[in-house]
Design a protein around this motif. Structure first.
Motif, mmCIF file in Angstrom:
data_model
loop_
_atom_site.group_PDB
_atom_site.id
_atom_site.type_symbol
_atom_site.label_atom_id
_atom_site.label_comp_id
_atom_site.label_asym_id
_atom_site.label_seq_id
_atom_site.Cartn_x
_atom_site.Cartn_y
_atom_site.Cartn_z
ATOM 1 N N LEU A 372 0.836 -1.205 0.000
ATOM 2 C CA LEU A 372 0.000 0.000 0.000
ATOM 3 C C LEU A 372 0.865 1.248 0.000
ATOM 4 N N ALA A 373 1.899 1.259 0.844
ATOM 5 C CA ALA A 373 2.804 2.413 0.927
ATOM 6 C C ALA A 373 3.527 2.660 -0.387
ATOM 7 N N ASN A 374 3.729 1.600 -1.156
ATOM 8 C CA ASN A 374 4.398 1.728 -2.459
ATOM 9 C C ASN A 374 3.409 1.969 -3.596
ATOM 10 N N GLN A 375 2.190 2.346 -3.247
ATOM 11 C CA GLN A 375 1.132 2.686 -4.206
ATOM 12 C C GLN A 375 0.775 1.519 -5.121
ATOM 13 N N LYS A 376 0.808 0.301 -4.554
ATOM 14 C CA LYS A 376 0.421 -0.883 -5.318
ATOM 15 C C LYS A 376 -0.967 -1.382 -4.948
ATOM 16 N N GLY A 377 -1.713 -0.551 -4.195
ATOM 17 C CA GLY A 377 -3.101 -0.880 -3.901
ATOM 18 C C GLY A 377 -3.294 -1.687 -2.634
ATOM 19 N N PHE A 378 -4.562 -2.064 -2.396
ATOM 20 C CA PHE A 378 -4.925 -2.727 -1.143
ATOM 21 C C PHE A 378 -5.149 -4.232 -1.326
ATOM 22 N N THR A 379 -4.841 -4.742 -2.514
ATOM 23 C CA THR A 379 -4.966 -6.191 -2.737
ATOM 24 C C THR A 379 -3.574 -6.800 -2.939
ATOM 25 N N HIS A 380 -3.501 -8.127 -2.800
ATOM 26 C CA HIS A 380 -2.230 -8.831 -2.947
ATOM 27 C C HIS A 380 -2.523 -10.235 -3.483
ATOM 28 N N PRO A 381 -1.880 -10.648 -4.559
ATOM 29 C CA PRO A 381 -2.236 -11.928 -5.200
ATOM 30 C C PRO A 381 -2.025 -13.145 -4.309
ATOM 31 N N VAL A 382 -1.049 -13.093 -3.424
ATOM 32 C CA VAL A 382 -0.752 -14.256 -2.582
ATOM 33 C C VAL A 382 -1.475 -14.183 -1.246
ATOM 34 N N TRP A 383 -1.262 -13.074 -0.519
ATOM 35 C CA TRP A 383 -1.803 -12.973 0.841
ATOM 36 C C TRP A 383 -3.328 -12.925 0.864
ATOM 37 N N ASP A 384 -3.947 -12.402 -0.176
ATOM 38 C CA ASP A 384 -5.413 -12.394 -0.199
ATOM 39 C C ASP A 384 -5.953 -13.820 -0.320
ATOM 40 N N ARG A 385 -5.302 -14.634 -1.154
ATOM 41 C CA ARG A 385 -5.738 -16.033 -1.291
ATOM 42 C C ARG A 385 -5.527 -16.800 0.012
ATOM 43 N N LEU A 386 -4.425 -16.528 0.671
ATOM 44 C CA LEU A 386 -4.108 -17.248 1.899
ATOM 45 C C LEU A 386 -4.971 -16.812 3.079
ATOM 46 N N LEU A 387 -5.293 -15.526 3.152
ATOM 47 C CA LEU A 387 -5.875 -15.010 4.394
ATOM 48 C C LEU A 387 -7.001 -13.991 4.192
ATOM 49 N N PHE A 388 -6.772 -12.954 3.415
ATOM 50 C CA PHE A 388 -7.650 -11.786 3.474
ATOM 51 C C PHE A 388 -8.953 -11.936 2.694
ATOM 52 N N ASN A 389 -9.033 -12.881 1.763
ATOM 53 C CA ASN A 389 -10.323 -13.130 1.112
ATOM 54 C C ASN A 389 -11.347 -13.646 2.119
ATOM 55 N N LYS A 390 -10.864 -14.311 3.169
ATOM 56 C CA LYS A 390 -11.756 -14.743 4.256
ATOM 57 C C LYS A 390 -12.072 -13.582 5.185
ATOM 58 N N VAL A 391 -11.074 -12.765 5.476
ATOM 59 C CA VAL A 391 -11.272 -11.636 6.397
ATOM 60 C C VAL A 391 -12.319 -10.665 5.868
ATOM 61 N N LYS A 392 -12.280 -10.400 4.556
ATOM 62 C CA LYS A 392 -13.186 -9.381 4.010
ATOM 63 C C LYS A 392 -14.648 -9.828 4.035
ATOM 64 N N GLN A 393 -14.886 -11.104 4.307
ATOM 65 C CA GLN A 393 -16.272 -11.576 4.439
ATOM 66 C C GLN A 393 -16.962 -10.964 5.658
ATOM 67 N N ALA A 394 -16.195 -10.384 6.562
ATOM 68 C CA ALA A 394 -16.780 -9.715 7.734
ATOM 69 C C ALA A 394 -17.778 -8.648 7.310
ATOM 70 N N LEU A 395 -17.556 -8.030 6.127
ATOM 71 C CA LEU A 395 -18.485 -7.021 5.608
ATOM 72 C C LEU A 395 -19.129 -7.493 4.309
ATOM 73 N N GLY A 396 -19.341 -8.786 4.205
ATOM 74 C CA GLY A 396 -20.085 -9.336 3.080
ATOM 75 C C GLY A 396 -19.253 -9.821 1.920
ATOM 76 N N GLY A 397 -18.028 -9.315 1.797
ATOM 77 C CA GLY A 397 -17.130 -9.805 0.761
ATOM 78 C C GLY A 397 -17.132 -9.041 -0.541
ATOM 79 N N ASN A 398 -18.096 -8.120 -0.728
ATOM 80 C CA ASN A 398 -18.186 -7.396 -2.006
ATOM 81 C C ASN A 398 -17.845 -5.915 -1.894
#
Length: 683
Positions: A372-398
């Motif tokens: 994020l600090a390097n202006q590459k956005g708030f998503t990540h191809p590896v860490w989202d698959r491992l962890l954060f795609n589940k975390v974002k379900q806290a607010l519905g996922g969309n």
């Protein structure tokens, strides 16, 4: 003119606009021209609806949770734009028939209509029906209490109030104090369809008889809609400078002031947001911020401008997350109080979790924050698959984008939520008097702790505040934030003197907030002109600034900092976070942890109070607070500041005089303890 977004130069300074005692005039760096609308055909609030209607005729518009026979909530059920349009036309016609025929009032425009209910589709329908007939609404806060409701009804000269069924009795109880009240329109039917036992009387019949006794006409929305369908009236559109609503500001002192907001104000505020947030017909928004407050009202109106859909929460903040998970919104306006709770829950199950889960989460968060600090956005191809795609379900996922406002949010919390929820979160700034929209982050913002650039609907300048040593000539210009543009309100209803105090001769609204324009051209609030006081030795104190520093610590749920000119130091009332406090105490004092005290017992413990004070002192020093700005003693309260105990405004700001009185005994005890300390201990 539309410029490409440049996050390193977010504002445009109008050439030759600098004057002695003030900065130049700053405008949105992407759209420097002041916007009054987003479409030539949109000039009124009702036009905003028709724009959305023509965009999405048979698409869903307004939705609510279904309820089964057992009272359990189910999926959302929707009405289309076409269906909502019919409700608006029918109810608007029925309302005018009531005014002109039943009440024998010959007026055809400019009549105030009160609104008292939690967020629901009927609120929006009533609002648009009034706009379609050149009437204006007056919002009654659901939690204002009888005294403030009485004041607003009388001050705004309300003769008609549209309300949910639970507020009919509230109005009838104080009928003798409301001399102008003539009619109440219930959003709910008077009976639920249950059979009445022979020899008994229905609840509806009882309340109708009570209203008749009080000389008040009582009817319901369905009846007026049916009447309007049979006796349809023509649309009677207002002019852009006609009132759209009187919105009473939830002041921390005295009676609320009625801000006069015009159709031009709303259209320009929505226009500024329209281009900033870039919504579309596929967006889904959840409505839970009170529609009696400007932030919630503009947010919902914006969703309609895009032709997207609004799902209303079920009415209970305790089950809001369930509503969100059912609705799966793509857009949400929020406040820091809610986001702090979301952060605490996510952090507890990720970065603060024990063992391998916590270790993995901390690595993932660190990697994404660096991204994020390097202006590459708030998503990540590896860490989202491992962890954060589940975390974002806290607010519905969309969730696509969230806007937070009404109070500052901690930098660390903002950045964490951006990467944990995998969505664009922007901080905004506004007031009732600027129709909510003053400044906001641009798309792609990767930093926190600032408010971005002015909306395209207004311009901003900073005016010197010499008594606080804030000057436009400082290396980074500082001063009171002043706002001008078509979104700035008309003035306070029946309050000419207060209007002159707020809006100067050149049309600038003086916010009372102290700001700075940073090196990226972003607006940052650093202080507050109002609510400042001196300590006994003469130092100026801005308690809200100190509270904002303390509130960034996850240990603090709420805080009230107090001091006065008769004392040489500050004290604070702190409501610790119930989920964070036990873990904090366990880490700091194993002995206390073994005693297994409840949350209430921990708050009563002098040792725990000292531990919390030490933590807040450390937080304050790291944030650069001066020694005299640090609280020297604190009282831990297990009772939350709420609107019910009159310690919070509906926008979640502490009511300072009320808090001082409420905690008078505790404050006196804190000062007695400080003043009885040896001199060395006070330093």
């Amino acid at each position: 003119m539309v410029n490409k977004i440049n996050l390193e130069k977010q504002t445009y300074e109008v050439p030759n606009s600098r004057k002695p005692g003030q900065t130049g005039i700053y405008r949105n760096g992407q759209r420097p021209e002041l916007l009054e609308t987003f479409s030539p055909k949109v000039k009124t609030v009702y036009d905003i609806f028709t724009h959305g209607y023509h965009t999405s005729k048979d698409r869903p518009c307004l939705g609510r949770r279904s309820v089964n026979a057992a009272g359990q909530f189910g999926p959302y059920v929707w009405e289309t734009y076409r269906e909502v349009n019919q409700h608006i036309l029918n109810f608007g016609s029925g309302l005018m028939n009531l005014i002109n025929h039943t009440l024998n009032d010959p007026r055809t425009r400019g009549i105030p209509i009160g609104m008292w209910a939690v967020n629901r589709p009927e609120w929006f329908i009533t609002d648009m029906a009034c706009a379609s007939q050149s009437l204006f609404t007056v919002a009654l806060y659901d939690t204002l209490g009888p005294d403030a409701v009485e004041y607003v009804v009388n001050h705004s000269e309300l003769e008609i109030v549209v309300c949910s069924g639970d507020h009919i009795a509230d109005l009838l109880k104080i009928r003798e104090k409301l001399p102008k009240l003539r009619a109440i329109i219930s959003l709910d039917s008077f009976d639920d369809g249950a059979k009445v036992t022979p020899g008994s009387v229905s609840k509806g019949a009882i309340i109708k008889a009570w209203a008749e006794e009080k000389n008040v006409l009582l009817t319901d929305m369905a009846t007026l809609e049916l009447n309007g369908k049979k006796n349809r009236r023509s649309i009677n559109l207002p002019q852009p400078d006609d009132l759209a609503c009187l919105m009473y500001t939830s002041g921390t002192t005295g009676n609320p002031k009625g801000a006069m907001l015009t159709h031009r104000n709303f259209v320009s505020a929505v226009a500024g947001s329209y281009y900033n947030l870039d919504g579309n017909v596929n967006d889904v928004s959840i409505s839970f911020l009170p529609l009696a407050h400007i932030f919630g009202k503009v947010t919902d109106t914006l969703a309609i401008a895009y032709g997207s859909r609004i799902g209303y929460f079920a009415g209970d903040m305790n089950t809001l997350v369930e509503d969100i998970q059912e609705l799966k919104p793509t857009f949400m306006a929020a406040v820091p109080r809610l986001l702090n709770r979301v952060y605490a829950k996510i952090a507890a199950s990720t970065i603060n979790a024990p063992g391998l889960v916590g270790s993995l989460a901390r690595r993932g968060v660190a990697a994404k924050l660096e991204n994020l600090a390097n202006q590459k956005g708030f998503t990540h191809p590896v860490w989202d698959r491992l962890l954060f795609n589940k975390v974002k379900q806290a607010l519905g996922g969309n969730m696509r984008v969230m806007v937070t406002g009404s109070a500052p949010i901690g930098k660390d919390i903002m950045q964490f939520l951006r990467i944990a929820l995998c969505c664009d979160i922007r901080e905004g700034y506004g007031a009732t008097e600027t129709t909510a929209a003053t400044a906001c982050h641009y798309e792609g913002e990767y930093q926190a702790g600032h408010l971005g650039a002015p909306f395209p609907s207004n311009e901003v300048m900073l005016v010197d505040v010499p008594e606080m040593n804030y000057l436009s000539t400082d290396p980074q210009p500082r001063g009171e934030i002043c706002v001008r543009g078509p979104n700035v309100f008309k003035g306070y209803f029946k309050e000419e003197e207060k209007t002159r105090e707020a809006i100067d001769e050149e049309g600038w609204f003086h916010t009372g907030d102290i700001g700075v324009i940073n090196e990226r051209g972003c607006l940052v609030i650093i202080d507050r002109k109002k609510n400042i006081f001196k300590l006994a030795q003469g130092e100026y104190i801005a308690p809200e600034k100190i509270e904002n520093v303390y509130a960034k610590d996850s240990l603090v749920a709420q805080v009230f900092v107090h001091g006065d000119s008769l004392q040489s130091s500050l004290v604070a009332i702190v409501v610790p976070d119930p989920e964070t406090l036990p873990a904090f105490v366990a880490a700091k004092s194993p002995k206390l942890a073994k005693s297994k005290l409840s949350y209430e017992e921990l708050c009563k413990s002098p040792e725990v109070a000292q531990l919390v004070l030490a933590q807040l002192t450390s937080v304050g020093k790291k944030a650069g607070l001066h020694g005299f700005e640090l609280a020297k003693a604190i009282y831990l309260s297990s009772e939350q500041f709420t609107m019910d105990n009159d310690l919070l405004t509906p926008t979640f700001k502490v009511k300072r005089p009320q808090a001082k009185k409420f905690f008078e005994v505790q404050i006196d005890a804190l000062y007695e303890a400080i003043n009885n300390q040896p001199e060395k201990a006070k330093l």
